[in-house]
Structures are given as structure tokens and as C-alpha cells.
Design an enzyme around this catalytic site. Structure first.
Site, short mmCIF file in Angstrom:
data_model
loop_
_atom_site.label_atom_id
_atom_site.label_comp_id
_atom_site.label_asym_id
_atom_site.label_seq_id
_atom_site.Cartn_x
_atom_site.Cartn_y
_atom_site.Cartn_z
N HIS A 37 -45.50 -22.95 54.16
CA HIS A 37 -44.29 -23.74 53.98
C HIS A 37 -44.55 -25.20 54.36
O HIS A 37 -44.60 -25.53 55.54
CB HIS A 37 -43.17 -23.23 54.90
CG HIS A 37 -42.77 -21.81 54.66
ND1 HIS A 37 -41.51 -21.46 54.22
CD2 HIS A 37 -43.45 -20.64 54.81
CE1 HIS A 37 -41.43 -20.14 54.11
NE2 HIS A 37 -42.60 -19.62 54.47
N HIS A 77 -42.21 -20.41 60.41
CA HIS A 77 -42.82 -20.67 59.10
C HIS A 77 -43.28 -22.12 58.99
O HIS A 77 -44.09 -22.45 58.14
CB HIS A 77 -41.86 -20.29 57.96
CG HIS A 77 -40.54 -20.99 58.00
ND1 HIS A 77 -39.48 -20.53 58.74
CD2 HIS A 77 -40.10 -22.12 57.40
CE1 HIS A 77 -38.44 -21.35 58.58
NE2 HIS A 77 -38.80 -22.33 57.77
N PRO A 139 -40.51 -14.10 62.95
CA PRO A 139 -39.24 -13.41 62.69
C PRO A 139 -38.10 -14.31 63.18
O PRO A 139 -37.99 -14.58 64.38
CB PRO A 139 -39.35 -12.14 63.54
CG PRO A 139 -40.81 -11.96 63.81
CD PRO A 139 -41.36 -13.36 63.90
N ASP A 179 -31.85 -22.90 59.66
CA ASP A 179 -30.66 -22.16 59.24
C ASP A 179 -30.81 -20.68 59.56
O ASP A 179 -29.89 -20.03 60.05
CB ASP A 179 -30.43 -22.34 57.73
CG ASP A 179 -30.15 -23.79 57.36
OD1 ASP A 179 -29.15 -24.34 57.84
OD2 ASP A 179 -30.95 -24.36 56.59
N GLY A 180 -31.98 -20.14 59.26
CA GLY A 180 -32.21 -18.72 59.48
C GLY A 180 -32.02 -18.32 60.93
O GLY A 180 -31.42 -17.28 61.23
N SER A 408 -25.21 2.59 84.84
CA SER A 408 -25.80 3.78 84.23
C SER A 408 -27.33 3.75 84.29
O SER A 408 -27.97 4.78 84.46
CB SER A 408 -25.40 3.88 82.76
OG SER A 408 -24.02 4.02 82.64
N HIS A 486 -31.00 7.66 79.65
CA HIS A 486 -30.31 8.48 78.66
C HIS A 486 -31.25 8.75 77.50
O HIS A 486 -31.01 8.35 76.36
CB HIS A 486 -29.00 7.81 78.21
CG HIS A 486 -28.02 7.64 79.34
ND1 HIS A 486 -28.30 6.90 80.47
CD2 HIS A 486 -26.76 8.13 79.52
CE1 HIS A 486 -27.27 6.94 81.29
NE2 HIS A 486 -26.33 7.69 80.75
N ASP A 494 -21.98 12.47 74.99
CA ASP A 494 -21.85 11.25 74.18
C ASP A 494 -22.27 11.49 72.73
O ASP A 494 -21.90 10.73 71.83
CB ASP A 494 -22.65 10.09 74.78
CG ASP A 494 -21.82 9.28 75.77
OD1 ASP A 494 -20.57 9.43 75.76
OD2 ASP A 494 -22.41 8.51 76.55
N HIS A 498 -25.60 8.47 70.43
CA HIS A 498 -26.25 7.97 71.64
C HIS A 498 -27.54 8.72 71.97
O HIS A 498 -28.23 8.37 72.92
CB HIS A 498 -25.30 8.08 72.84
CG HIS A 498 -24.22 7.04 72.85
ND1 HIS A 498 -23.48 6.74 71.74
CD2 HIS A 498 -23.77 6.22 73.84
CE1 HIS A 498 -22.60 5.78 72.04
NE2 HIS A 498 -22.77 5.45 73.31
C1 LIG Z 1 -36.10 -12.12 60.48
C2 LIG Z 1 -36.67 -12.84 59.31
N1 LIG Z 1 -36.17 -12.60 58.08
C3 LIG Z 1 -36.70 -13.19 57.00
C4 LIG Z 1 -37.76 -14.06 57.12
C5 LIG Z 1 -38.41 -14.67 55.89
N2 LIG Z 1 -38.08 -16.10 55.84
C6 LIG Z 1 -38.96 -17.05 56.18
S1 LIG Z 1 -38.28 -18.58 56.12
C7 LIG Z 1 -36.80 -17.96 55.61
C8 LIG Z 1 -35.58 -18.77 55.40
C9 LIG Z 1 -35.83 -20.15 55.31
O1 LIG Z 1 -34.64 -20.83 55.48
P1 LIG Z 1 -34.39 -21.65 56.79
O2 LIG Z 1 -34.30 -20.77 57.94
O3 LIG Z 1 -33.24 -22.52 56.51
O4 LIG Z 1 -35.72 -22.51 56.93
P2 LIG Z 1 -36.21 -23.70 55.99
O5 LIG Z 1 -36.75 -23.08 54.75
O6 LIG Z 1 -35.04 -24.54 55.73
O7 LIG Z 1 -37.28 -24.36 56.77
C10 LIG Z 1 -36.87 -16.60 55.46
C11 LIG Z 1 -35.74 -15.76 54.98
C12 LIG Z 1 -38.23 -14.30 58.40
N3 LIG Z 1 -39.25 -15.12 58.63
N4 LIG Z 1 -37.67 -13.70 59.48
MG LIG Z 2 -32.97 -24.39 55.99
#
Ligand SMILES: Cc1ncc(C[n+]2csc(CCOP(=O)(O)OP(=O)(O)O)c2C)c(N)n1
Ligand SMILES: [Mg+2]
Length: 692
Positions: A37, A77, A139, A179-180, A408, A486, A494, A498
Site C-alpha cells: 500500500h 498496511h 489486523p 478508517d478501518g 467469577s 468456566h 448457563d 456459555h
Molecule cells: C481486521 C482487518 N480486516 C481487513 C483488513 C484488510 N484491509 C487492509 S487495509 C483495509 C482498509 C483500508 O481502509 P482504511 O482503513 O481506511 O485505510 P487506508 O486504505 O485509507 O489507508 C482493509 C479492509 C485488515 N487488514 N484487517
Molecule cells: Mg481510509
């Protein structure tokens, strides 16, 4: 033009040159790897430059400095952004023993090997591979989750170790996120708890670029993030242009001046900002630009079009004069302070030394309880609570808590002075995560990388809610501790929502995760000892709700066998069994009961307790053979969980008594009978495998 103006212009030019160096290194590395990226590094380069050069209290010559500011790239990324920074700032490599070397953590050559086998520049940053990478990210949401734990660790260490005139700890945690990160649930959990705890040492810089992988972010994300964070109790500020260094600096100053809340800086940017295609949201996104586009972009930056991995004269010097010099001076000042502190508070300094080296203090295992044989016994959650309280008194930097189930889980630290960690009482050792399992996992990891020994607890079934963080702990090779009670259908009424079934098998399948399911109170003691000594692996401790017998260790082997993962608990005469019964946790005593019955029948049985497969697998072949002799093929395993994986130990001629469906809501007595966890069933299977 006055001479002083020229200097300013030169300074600005050097800034631009440095920022574009970060950008073009990212572009070239992604292009060469033909994957990755480039967009996020291009957009975030100015903010990164400003933060590192002017704010981050970080000495590249010592990435292990305990009071360094932390930088977390939650949008992993954008890894090339971090690698370019580590290279340009000349961050040093740290060896396995924690010693800083003269080598660069990320030399230029490694940037040229971005995303290649055995490079220290993998697709997403991995902290166990690359010095200067604080946590492994990729992630989305994990990095922001880790940052919560790092900020907690910062506040806890400040409250526990600072003394009048000695601000040994005052580090900040800076996070880049996307954003993610803010869409993921864990991001909301982290922000909610950070706001509640008023963690003023935490600053998230949100790359608000209005785009995600599939297209415009507003296809799926249209909430008012600023209002949401204000609602969480954060200080929210906005920078309308991600290229505006002055406004970025002002926002960071606002963060530093805010003493009662965490800060979110919303950075309005365009993906691939500064490229000729800044209006086209899909240009320069999650894929290489392509040779032609690379040239256009370089032309736009005033860069030689054909140059690759170019670091113009003056850029490295600029970083040396910026973060290099500032960091060196800050650390030197701190080192002097710390020397005086060590003189005045030798005991505290020694603690910090142990923490830094991930060592245990002398006497860490003193006063651990031992449990007398008792047929009625005690729940392993209860014995664990006792051991944990003893351990925590011996290891003053062992802290943790539960996701609203401390009563618990029996994880409350009850001794005098343990206290609760809350805004305004940051020296407390009982953390209250609330019902936020996922970020509990991530923040335990964040604390673990900040030299604090941390644990998080919930019901075993809800390990599913924190599994992504547990997985990263295993990948990062850090000693996070996850305590689960548990642990089976044995929890009773439960019901199946659970009652864990497949969790044991699935966590055993996770590389480097030490899953321990002790079979009685004394195995619990030994399991905690194993956990305390872990340095490069996380642990999953799996405990019962219900009482289970405490075995008579004068009659059966010592519980210290836990240290080998599996051991012979009860044996046939002369150590020559014709049948092996194996079990873990609450089923161990069932195996022992069956053993006694079979013995009375004249059958030569052996009982093997197998609390930790992972550790057993690490033993040498001779030991494994001595516990599970290959010529004894009549074998039965008993465990109230999915049998997946037991075939490895019972073999084709053996049998596994376990769970083959979800559980049910009923009193435990009825469930045990219904699902076949009875002496009769074990005896029947034992006879069957023997053909008798
Ligand atoms: C938990 C998770 N789900 C999906 C992805 C795959 N993934 C990598 S970047 C991205 C989204 C990119 O959008 P954003 O978070 O806005 O980053 P930008 O591209 O703007 O840098 C995704 C879905 C990931 N890395 N982690
Ligand atoms: Mg973004």
C-alpha cells in the site's frame, strides 16, 4: 531577501525533501515488491515527519529506553511509512538479549527487500522481527487496542515509580490509525475505556482520507467520528490539510497540553496525497502505482524520474539534527536523573531493571500454596485465585483484571495495597476492563510490551471474543497471560451459549500459544510457575468453575511434572502398562478413578496427565517415548471438549471420550451422565480398546 529568510526557505525545502523521501521510498519499495500500500504512507508522511522530528521523545540510538515515547502504526498496511522512518532516523537494532547494536534496525538494503522472505521488512510490521517496531499490526484495530495497554502501563509505571523530583516515567503513546481502525469494534472498545480512564498520555492521529479498500469510505462509514469521541470523553481536534505541518504541530501541542483526557487528531487527507491524482480516490491505494504512475508522481515531487530508493543529500543529516539530536539529549538527561534515582531508590531501580530484562525477582515463587489431598477438592478457578494472589505479592509488576467477571474468575488481587486502577488512582493493580474482551486482550499485549506483566480474564467461551489479540500475542512472542474459567460443560446451567467445546482444540492449534488446563489444585500451582517463567510465549490458563478432587500426591506422582507438559501420574507395576488413560483438567480424576478400578481387576493401566500439549511437544523424543511408549496402543483420552487433535495421542487403536455437539443447560450432575463423562463409560472404553 534577508539572510535569515533564506535559512527558513532552506529549512522548508529540506522538510519537503525529507517528506518526499519517505514517500518515494514507500513508492519504490511497493513497486519493487509489486505488492503493498503506497497510498497511506504518501498521505501520512508529513504528519509522521512532524511527529518524529519535533515531538517524539525517542532516541534512535536506544530503542529500548524505558521512558521513550511509543509510536504505533495501527494501520499496519502502511508499513513502508514505518520502515522509511526507522531507516531515516537511524534507529538501531536490538539483539535477542536486549542489547543495542551499532547496526541499523532497517538498513536501506532491507527496504529494497520489502515483503521478501527473511527480510526485516515484512508486509505488515512485526515487532519480534524488527527493532523499533513496538507492536505487530496489520489486523485493523489491534494497534489502537495495544495503545490502550501501553498508555495504561505508562500511567501505572508513573504512579508506581515516580518520586518527588524524579519523573522517571512520563512517556506518551502516539498512534496512527485509519478508517478501518475506527470502524472495528475493538477501536470503539479501546476509545471508550481510554476515555473513561482519562489517559492523557494517549494520542491517536486518525488518517481521515475518506477511502477504504472497496471505495469511498462513506459507502459504509458515515458517522460523526468527532462527536463519537467527544462522547467518549476525548479531546478532539482537527487538521484540515494533512500537508500543513504547522497545523499538525499545533494539534500535537494541544495534545501535550491536555492533561485530563486522551486526544484524537483528525487529519483530513487524500489517499496518495500530493500525487497528481489526489482527486481520484482509487489511485495510489492498496496496490503498487505502476511504473508509469511512479514516474508521474516523482515528476510532481520534483524527483529524478528514473531514480529508485533515492535518499538525497542532507536528508539523513536532517533526521540526525532532528530526532537524533533531540532524542540523544532527552535520553542523556533522563539517564542522569535515573542514575540519581537508582542511588536514592535502589530497590525501585532494581525492579525496573528486572522488568526491562523480563526477569523475575528473587523469591518470586515463595509462599505459593500447596493443597492437601481432598476427595471433594476445590475448583481450579479458586486455587488459581490463591496462587495468583501469592504470585502478585512476589512480583510487584504483575497486574491485570477481568472483563467484568472478576468475581467469577477469582482474579481479584485482594492483598493490602493492591488497589484499583482508575482515573486518579493509576497505581492500582486491579484493572477493570468492563465487558470489552477484545480490547482486554489487545491491551494486555500492550502492557506486556511495556515491561509490565499483565493478565486478562473472562469465561473460556469468550476467548472467541479476544482470539485475534491472543493470536498476535503468540506471533509477537510476548508473555501475555489469559486466564479463563468456566472451562467446559461442567459450568452447568448457563448452557451451550456459555459452554466451550472447540476452544481448547482451536487454541492448541495456535503456534506458540501455551494452553494449560491443570488437573487439580497442585497442578494449578505448577501451571502458574510455568506461566511466570515464560518470556517469549503467551499463556492460556483454562480453569474449572466446579470443584474437582485434589489428588493425593503421596500416592501419585508430583505435580511438578506439569513443567514437562505431560507426565506419568499413576503407573502400572514396573512401569509396563498395557493401557494408557490420558486426561486434562476436571477429567484427570476420572482417569485416576478408572485406573484404580482397572488395577483391582488386574489390568495394568497408566494415567498420563497432559495439562499442556505445546510444552510436551517441546520435550525430547526420549521423554515423550517414556510417557507415551509407542508399543502401548490401547489408549483412551478423556476431556470435556471437542476431541479434535486427540487422535495424535490416542492413535488409530485408541478412543477419545469428548464432546461431539454443543452442550446443554442443566445441572452438572445430569450433564456428566448425559454426555458420558462417567466412570462406567471410561471403563467400558478401556475394556474396548484392550479387547477385554
Ligand atoms: C481486521 C482487518 N480486516 C481487513 C483488513 C484488510 N484491509 C487492509 S487495509 C483495509 C482498509 C483500508 O481502509 P482504511 O482503513 O481506511 O485505510 P487506508 O486504505 O485509507 O489507508 C482493509 C479492509 C485488515 N487488514 N484487517
Ligand atoms: Mg481510509
Amino acid at each position: 531577501m534577508a539572510a535569515s529568510d533564506q535559512v527558513v526557505v532552506a529549512g522548508k525545502q529540506l522538510e519537503t525533501l525529507s517528506i518526499n523521501t519517505i514517500r518515494t521510498l514507500a513508492i519504490d519499495a511497493v513497486q519493487q515488491a509489486n505488492s503493498g500500500h503506497p497510498g497511506a504512507p504518501m498521505g501520512l508522511a508529513p504528519a509522521a515527519y512532524c511527529l518524529w522530528q519535533e515531538f517524539l521523545r525517542y532516541d534512535p540510538a536506544d530503542p529500548t529506553w524505558m521512558n521513550r515515547d511509543r509510536f504505533v502504526l495501527s494501520n499496519g498496511h502502511a508499513s513502508m511509512l514505518l520502515y522509511a522512518l526507522l531507516y531515516l532516523a537511524e534507529v538501531r537494532q536490538v539483539d535477542e538479549k536486549g542489547n543495542v547494536s551499532k547496526d541499523l534496525a532497517v538498513p536501506l538494503d532491507q527496504i529494497k527487500h520489502f515483503r521478501q522472505l527473511e527480510s526485516c521488512t515484512p508486509g505488515h510490521p512485526e515487532s519480534h522481527l524488527t527493532s523499533g517496531v513496538e507492536v505487530t499490526t496489520g489486523p485493523l484495530g489491534q494497534g489502537v487496542g495495544n495503545s490502550l495497554g501501553m498508555a495504561i502501563a505508562g500511567k501505572w509505571q508513573a504512579a508506581s515509580f515516580n518520586r518527588p523530583g524524579f519523573e522517571i516515567f512520563d512517556f506518551n503513546v502516539y498512534v496512527f490509525c485509519s478508517d478501518g481502525d475506527l470502524m472495528e469494534g475493538i477501536g470503539g472498545e479501546a476509545a471508550s475505556l481510554a476515555g473513561h480512564l482519562k489517559l492523557s498520555n494517549l494520542c491517536w492521529i486518525y488518517d481521515h482520507n475518506s477511502v477504504t479498500l472497496d471505495g469511498p469510505a462513506d459507502w459504509s462509514f458515515s458517522e460523526d467520528v468527532a462527536t463519537r469521541f467527544i462522547g467518549y470523553g476525548w479531546n478532539v481536534t482537527r487538521v484540515a490539510d494533512a500537508n500543513d505541518l504547522e497545523m499538525i504541530a499545533r494539534a500535537l501541542e494541544t495534545f501535550q497540553k491536555t492533561g485530563d483526557r486522551p486526544t484524537l487528531i483528525i487529519l483530513d487527507s487524500h489517499i496518495g496525497y500530493g500525487s497528481p491524482h489526489k482527486q481520484d480516490t482509487n489511485a495510489a491505494h492498496g496496490e503498487p502505482l505502476g511504473e508509469e504512475e511512479v514516474k508521474l508522481v516523482k515528476k510532481f515531487y520534483g524527483w529524478p524520474e528514473e531514480a529508485k530508493f533515492l535518499v538525497p543529500d542532507g536528508v539523513r543529516e536532517n533526521f540526525r539534527d532532528g530526532i537524533g539530536r533531540r532524542g540523544r539529549e532527552l535520553r542523556a538527561k533522563w539517564a542522569k536523573l535515573f542514575a540519581d534515582y537508582s542511588h536514592q531508590y535502589p530497590e525501585l531501580a532494581e525492579r525496573l531493571h528486572h522488568m526491562q530484562r523480563h526477569e523475575l525477582p528473587a523469591g518470586w515463587d515463595k509462599n505459593l500454596p500447596t493443597f492437601p489431598a481432598d476427595a471433594k477438592g476445590v475448583a481450579t478457578r479458586d486455587s488459581s485465585g490463591k496462587v495468583l494472589n501469592a504470585l502478585a505479592q512476589n512480583i510487584p509488576w504483575l497486574i491485570g483484571g477481568s472483563a467484568d467477571l472478576a468475581t467469577s474468575n477469582k482474579t481479584t488481587l485482594k492483598f493490602e495495597g493492591a488497589g484499583d486502577f482508575q482515573a486518579g488512582s493509576y497505581a492500582g493493580r486491579n484493572l477493570h476492563f468492563g465487558v470489552r474482551e477484545h480490547v482486554m486482550g489487545a491491551s494486555v499485549n500492550g502492557m506486556a510490551v511495556s515491561n509490565v506483566r499483565a493478565f486478562g480474564a473472562t469465561f473460556f467461551n469468550f476467548s472467541d471474543y479476544m482470539r485475534p489479540s491472543m493470536r498476535l500475542a503468540a506471533l509477537m512472542e510476548i508473555p501475555s497471560v489469559f486466564v479463563f474459567t468456566h472451562d467446559s460443560i461442567g459450568l452447568g446451567e448457563d448452557g451451550p451459549t456459555h459452554q466451550p467445546i472447540e476452544q481448547l482444540a482451536s487454541l492448541r492449534a495456535m503456534p506458540n500459544m501455551m494452553v494449560l488446563r491443570p488437573g487439580d489444585a497442585n497442578e494449578v500451582v505448577e501451571a502458574w510457575k510455568v506461566i511466570a517463567e515464560l518470556r517469549h510465549s503467551p499463556a492460556t490458563l483454562v480453569l474449572t468453575r466446579q470443584a474437582i478432587p485434589t489428588l493425593d500426591r503421596t500416592r501419585y506422582a508430583a505435580a511438578s511434572g506439569v513443567a514437562k507438559g505431560a507426565y506419568v501420574l499413576a503407573d502400572a507395576p514396573g512401569g509396563k502398562p498395557e493401557l494408557i488413560l490420558m486426561g486434562t483438567g476436571s477429567e484427570l480424576s476420572l482417569c485416576v478413578d478408572a485406573y484404580e478400578k482397572l488395577k483391582a481387576e488386574g489390568i495394568r493401566a497408566r494415567v498420563v496427565s497432559m495439562p499442556c500439549w505445546e510444552i510436551f511437544e517441546r520435550q525430547d523424543a526420549a521423554y515423550k517415548q517414556s510417557v507415551l511408549p509407542s508399543d502401548v496402543t490401547a489408549r483412551v483420552s478423556v476431556e470435556m471438549a471437542a476431541t479434535f487433535g486427540w487422535e495424535r495421542y490416542v492413535g488409530v487403536k485408541g478412543r477419545s471420550i469428548g464432546m461431539h455437539r454443543f452442550g446443554a443447560s442443566a445441572p452438572i450432575k445430569d450433564l456428566l451422565k448425559y454426555f458420558g463423562f462417567t466412570l462406567d463409560k471410561v471403563l467400558a472404553d478401556a475394556h474396548a480398546v484392550l479387547g477385554k
